[in-house]
Design a protein around this motif. Sequence first.
Motif, PDB file in Angstrom:
ATOM      1  N   SER A 243      -7.948   0.988  -6.142  1.00  0.00           N
ATOM      2  CA  SER A 243      -8.623   0.853  -5.041  1.00  0.00           C
ATOM      3  C   SER A 243      -8.918  -0.885  -4.949  1.00  0.00           C
ATOM      4  N   LEU A 244      -9.007  -1.302  -3.844  1.00  0.00           N
ATOM      5  CA  LEU A 244      -9.373  -2.692  -3.567  1.00  0.00           C
ATOM      6  C   LEU A 244     -10.443  -3.327  -3.816  1.00  0.00           C
ATOM      7  N   ASP A 245     -11.471  -2.327  -4.304  1.00  0.00           N
ATOM      8  CA  ASP A 245     -12.910  -2.713  -4.681  1.00  0.00           C
ATOM      9  C   ASP A 245     -12.741  -3.276  -5.813  1.00  0.00           C
ATOM     10  N   ASP A 246     -13.204  -4.678  -6.231  1.00  0.00           N
ATOM     11  CA  ASP A 246     -13.485  -5.395  -7.291  1.00  0.00           C
ATOM     12  C   ASP A 246     -14.700  -5.214  -8.081  1.00  0.00           C
ATOM     13  N   GLY A 247     -15.512  -4.263  -7.733  1.00  0.00           N
ATOM     14  CA  GLY A 247     -16.484  -3.787  -8.723  1.00  0.00           C
ATOM     15  C   GLY A 247     -17.733  -4.695  -8.816  1.00  0.00           C
TER      16      GLY A 247
ATOM     17  N   ARG B 140     -21.210  -6.251  -7.616  1.00  0.00           N
ATOM     18  CA  ARG B 140     -22.232  -5.652  -6.795  1.00  0.00           C
ATOM     19  C   ARG B 140     -23.224  -6.996  -6.650  1.00  0.00           C
TER      20      ARG B 140
ATOM     21  N   LYS C  82       0.945  -1.143   0.083  1.00  0.00           N
ATOM     22  CA  LYS C  82       0.072  -0.138  -0.044  1.00  0.00           C
ATOM     23  C   LYS C  82       0.961   1.089   0.022  1.00  0.00           C
TER      24      LYS C  82
ATOM     25  N   LYS D 174      -3.351  -0.991  -8.577  1.00  0.00           N
ATOM     26  CA  LYS D 174      -4.867  -0.829  -8.465  1.00  0.00           C
ATOM     27  C   LYS D 174      -5.210   0.401  -7.553  1.00  0.00           C
TER      28      LYS D 174
END
Length: 110
Positions: A94-98, A100, A69, A92
């Motif tokens: 963000s660690l959000d993989d998208g 939903r 990080k 990346k």
Amino acid sequence: MRRLIFLILAIFTAAALAQSRPLPKLEPLPEPPPPPPLPESDEQSVRIPVQESDKVEEIREGGRVVMLKVTPAGGKPYYLLDSTGNGNWMRKDSLDDGVRVPQWPIRQWD
């Protein structure tokens, strides 16, 4: 009914023709050519410099660094991930993989 009879007749005709033909003689395939030579290790690798003012945090799994990080001074943090373990780091933001998961009700009872 006519189609069914025609289909059965076509199948029997194809089977009779296949039995009457002699099989062709097969020849072995030639050996494949050798693979191309690998590039020499003298090639320069791409390096992403980390500034001294950046804060770098290591995330380890089993004693191996799997994620970094990086928080630049006055900037948004980003992550460097090594998911395969071969040293190819992917950035990346963000660690959000998208992904939903839908969370709406389908049916409700009173």
